[in-house]
Design an enzyme around this catalytic site. Structure first.
Site, PDB file in Angstrom:
ATOM      1  N   LYS A 103       8.183 -25.829  21.511  1.00 38.50           N
ATOM      2  CA  LYS A 103       7.248 -26.817  20.990  1.00 38.50           C
ATOM      3  C   LYS A 103       5.894 -26.522  21.609  1.00 38.50           C
ATOM      4  O   LYS A 103       5.818 -25.933  22.689  1.00 38.50           O
ATOM      5  CB  LYS A 103       7.682 -28.245  21.363  1.00 38.50           C
ATOM      6  CG  LYS A 103       7.190 -29.294  20.401  1.00 38.50           C
ATOM      7  CD  LYS A 103       8.044 -29.334  19.144  1.00 38.50           C
ATOM      8  CE  LYS A 103       7.597 -30.402  18.178  1.00 38.50           C
ATOM      9  NZ  LYS A 103       8.586 -30.604  17.113  1.00 38.50           N
TER      10      LYS A 103
HETATM   11  P1  NAD Z   1       2.251 -36.682  10.763  1.00 38.11           P
HETATM   12  O1  NAD Z   1       1.098 -36.499  11.702  1.00 38.11           O
HETATM   13  O2  NAD Z   1       2.164 -36.083   9.415  1.00 38.11           O
HETATM   14  O3  NAD Z   1       2.599 -38.226  10.596  1.00 38.11           O
HETATM   15  C1  NAD Z   1       2.751 -39.081  11.686  1.00 38.11           C
HETATM   16  C2  NAD Z   1       2.647 -40.510  11.167  1.00 38.11           C
HETATM   17  O4  NAD Z   1       2.876 -41.401  12.254  1.00 38.11           O
HETATM   18  C3  NAD Z   1       1.273 -40.870  10.606  1.00 38.11           C
HETATM   19  O5  NAD Z   1       1.434 -41.744   9.518  1.00 38.11           O
HETATM   20  C4  NAD Z   1       0.600 -41.573  11.776  1.00 38.11           C
HETATM   21  O6  NAD Z   1      -0.416 -42.481  11.355  1.00 38.11           O
HETATM   22  C5  NAD Z   1       1.792 -42.312  12.344  1.00 38.11           C
HETATM   23  N1  NAD Z   1       1.595 -42.669  13.749  1.00 38.11           N
HETATM   24  C6  NAD Z   1       0.977 -41.964  14.732  1.00 38.11           C
HETATM   25  N2  NAD Z   1       0.967 -42.665  15.867  1.00 38.11           N
HETATM   26  C7  NAD Z   1       1.607 -43.836  15.610  1.00 38.11           C
HETATM   27  C8  NAD Z   1       1.923 -44.974  16.379  1.00 38.11           C
HETATM   28  N3  NAD Z   1       1.573 -45.052  17.664  1.00 38.11           N
HETATM   29  N4  NAD Z   1       2.609 -45.975  15.773  1.00 38.11           N
HETATM   30  C9  NAD Z   1       2.953 -45.894  14.482  1.00 38.11           C
HETATM   31  N5  NAD Z   1       2.683 -44.836  13.701  1.00 38.11           N
HETATM   32  C10 NAD Z   1       2.023 -43.831  14.258  1.00 38.11           C
HETATM   33  O7  NAD Z   1       3.513 -36.110  11.550  1.00 38.11           O
HETATM   34  P2  NAD Z   1       4.924 -35.688  10.944  1.00 38.11           P
HETATM   35  O8  NAD Z   1       4.934 -34.200  10.819  1.00 38.11           O
HETATM   36  O9  NAD Z   1       5.270 -36.536   9.785  1.00 38.11           O
HETATM   37  O10 NAD Z   1       5.887 -36.009  12.180  1.00 38.11           O
HETATM   38  C11 NAD Z   1       6.453 -37.304  12.381  1.00 38.11           C
HETATM   39  C12 NAD Z   1       7.679 -37.190  13.272  1.00 38.11           C
HETATM   40  O11 NAD Z   1       8.637 -36.319  12.641  1.00 38.11           O
HETATM   41  C13 NAD Z   1       7.439 -36.565  14.652  1.00 38.11           C
HETATM   42  O12 NAD Z   1       8.342 -37.137  15.566  1.00 38.11           O
HETATM   43  C14 NAD Z   1       7.788 -35.116  14.436  1.00 38.11           C
HETATM   44  O13 NAD Z   1       8.112 -34.447  15.648  1.00 38.11           O
HETATM   45  C15 NAD Z   1       8.987 -35.266  13.529  1.00 38.11           C
HETATM   46  N6  NAD Z   1       9.333 -34.084  12.736  1.00 38.11           N
HETATM   47  C16 NAD Z   1       8.426 -33.502  11.923  1.00 38.11           C
HETATM   48  C17 NAD Z   1       8.810 -32.404  11.157  1.00 38.11           C
HETATM   49  C18 NAD Z   1       7.886 -31.755  10.151  1.00 38.11           C
HETATM   50  O14 NAD Z   1       8.350 -30.880   9.415  1.00 38.11           O
HETATM   51  N7  NAD Z   1       6.632 -32.125  10.072  1.00 38.11           N
HETATM   52  C19 NAD Z   1      10.121 -31.908  11.249  1.00 38.11           C
HETATM   53  C20 NAD Z   1      11.027 -32.549  12.087  1.00 38.11           C
HETATM   54  C21 NAD Z   1      10.619 -33.640  12.819  1.00 38.11           C
END
Ligand code: NAD
Length: 414
Positions: A103
């Site tokens: 990561k």
């Molecule tokens: P992103 O940046 O696209 O979205 C994150 C979302 O969370 C946004 O809507 C943001 O406004 C919101 N957010 C941020 N801080 C916040 C808070 N304090 N309280 C409430 N909402 C909050 O990110 P993403 O890629 O969608 O990732 C989200 C989660 O999924 C993370 O834990 C990431 O590690 C996990 N994840 C992502 C992927 C991927 O392919 N992008 C794959 C597996 C896991």
């Protein structure tokens, strides 16, 4: 509250104890193989200089090159990145793809940077971690605060330094630059398949469930849309600005369009009531999808969760204390390393396509993703039933067990 790293280490301890691993191997699995901390100096558009902190942690390389996202978030630090890298190791092993876990992150709020500043941060960070990344070493992908444009800049920076185009150095790229069809929606699609597997097992018709999604970003936004399109009633979603609720249901596709046309938050969307992010977690719904950050379900609020199913779109949203409370109350938690593994699964498909320079159709990608999610769920659920474990511990036992086997078989050098 337990930190992400404390949670990851406690979860590892549970798996180690079920597997009966010795203390030396436990220590090896708990310790990241490499942690790189870099300074990322940024020239702001107004001419001032700021120095940001960046990280890349390779937790384990015993089963193949490291794989894991890059996060741009103001609260990112080395311990968080270590925890996220460890979860990537178990996730890749659990779904049987030949990667270790990694990561990366930069402690920055991307929303306060201009596009040019973001490009400079990304390129400088990429060149600082360049000695340890590469298609055969460590392959980054998008995470919180980064996207396919970020990946295109990293791919370009790496390629310029290499003297030729290296598409396989990152995944989650735009399709026009060697990205895979279906990657953008892969994590969310996987969350839907994981949720449906859990509902089916409990004899619940998914067309009768009400869903709340915390974090309407890349994962949560499309998860809400796919669940809605499949017949679920999505009643609440949120982002960093707060949440919205409509007991008759929301239209996620229209909401995504609203955000794409310039709205900064879901809050204030016509026809909805405002709820806080903590209230959303306690709404009267059947399925809760935390898809934002770690540690949102903890000792202080787990007893108030009314959902019968928690499907973890985010990494590490439930602390071990909360896990115990939810388990005692009979709430089914589909763990992160299973529920959100669709993202790294299709990242693997993208990397394979890049290495072969031969690309698949979207149907082929989606079919392979569905098959992989369903077989992984079935394997975890079977072990959980056989050994009387939670889905989380069963998933960890499979993932950690495969990595432990790789270590034993390779032996210790020297
Ligand atoms: P992103 O940046 O696209 O979205 C994150 C979302 O969370 C946004 O809507 C943001 O406004 C919101 N957010 C941020 N801080 C916040 C808070 N304090 N309280 C409430 N909402 C909050 O990110 P993403 O890629 O969608 O990732 C989200 C989660 O999924 C993370 O834990 C990431 O590690 C996990 N994840 C992502 C992927 C991927 O392919 N992008 C794959 C597996 C896991």
């Amino acid at each position: 509250m337990q930190s992400a790293l404390e949670s990851a280490l406690l979860q590892l301890e549970s798996a180690v104890s079920v597997l009966g691993l010795d203390e030396g191997l436990h220590q090896l699995l708990a310790t990241p193989r490499r942690s790189l901390e870099v300074a990322v100096p940024l020239r702001r558009d107004d001419g001032t200089l700021e120095v940001l902190q960046g990280y890349r942690v390779q937790h384990n390389l015993s089963r193949g090159p490291a794989k894991g996202g890059i996060r741009f978030h103001p609260r990112t630090d080395l311990d968080e990145v270590r925890a996220l890298a460890m979860w990537m190791t178990w996730k890749c092993a659990l779904i049987g793809i030949p990667y270790g876990g990694a990561k990366g992150g930069v402690a920055v709020d991307p929303r306060r940077l201009s596009r040019n500043e973001l490009e400079r941060v990304t390129r400088r960070y990429a060149s600082e971690i360049m000695p340890i990344i590469g298609p055969e070493k460590d392959i980054p992908a998008p995470d919180v605060g980064t996207d396919e444009q970020t990946m295109a800049w990293i791919m370009d920076t790496y390629s310029i330094h290499s003297g030729y185009t290296v598409t396989g150095v990152v995944t989650g790229k735009p399709v026009s630059l060697g990205g895979s069809q279906g990657r953008a929606g892969a994590t969310s699609r996987g969350v839907m398949y994981a949720a449906f597997s859990a509902l089916r097992e409990a004899g619940v018709d998914h067309r009768r469930v009400r869903v709340a999604v915390q974090g309407f970003g890349k994962v949560g936004g499309l998860a809400a849309q796919y669940l809605h399109d499949a017949g679920c009633c999505v009643v609440a979603v949120s982002d960093v600005g707060g949440g919205i609720y409509n007991p008759r249901g929301l239209d996620p596709a229209a909401l995504l369009k609203h955000l794409r046309s310039g709205a900064e938050t879901v809050v204030g969307y016509p026809g909805t009531d405002t709820v806080t992010n903590s209230e959303l977690l306690e709404l009267d719904v059947d399925v809760l999808v935390p898809a934002a950050l770690e540690g949102v379900l903890h000792e202080g609020n787990a007893a108030a969760v009314r959902a019968r199913f928690v499907v973890e779109g985010a990494n590490g949203p439930t602390t071990p204390d909360a896990d115990k409370i939810l388990e005692d109350r009979g709430v089914v938690v589909v763990p992160d390393i299973l529920a959100n593994s669709g993202g790294v699964a299709v990242s693997y498909f993208e990397w394979v396509q890049d290495l072969q320079a031969y690309f698949w159709s979207e149907d082929e990608v989606n079919d392979r993703l569905k098959a992989l999610m369903e077989s992984s769920y079935a394997e975890v659920s079977q072990l959980a039933a056989d050994k009387g474990l939670s889905l989380r511990t069963a998933a960890q036992v499979i993932g950690v067990g495969r990595v432990a086997d790789a270590h034993r078989t390779r032996g210790l050098y020297p």
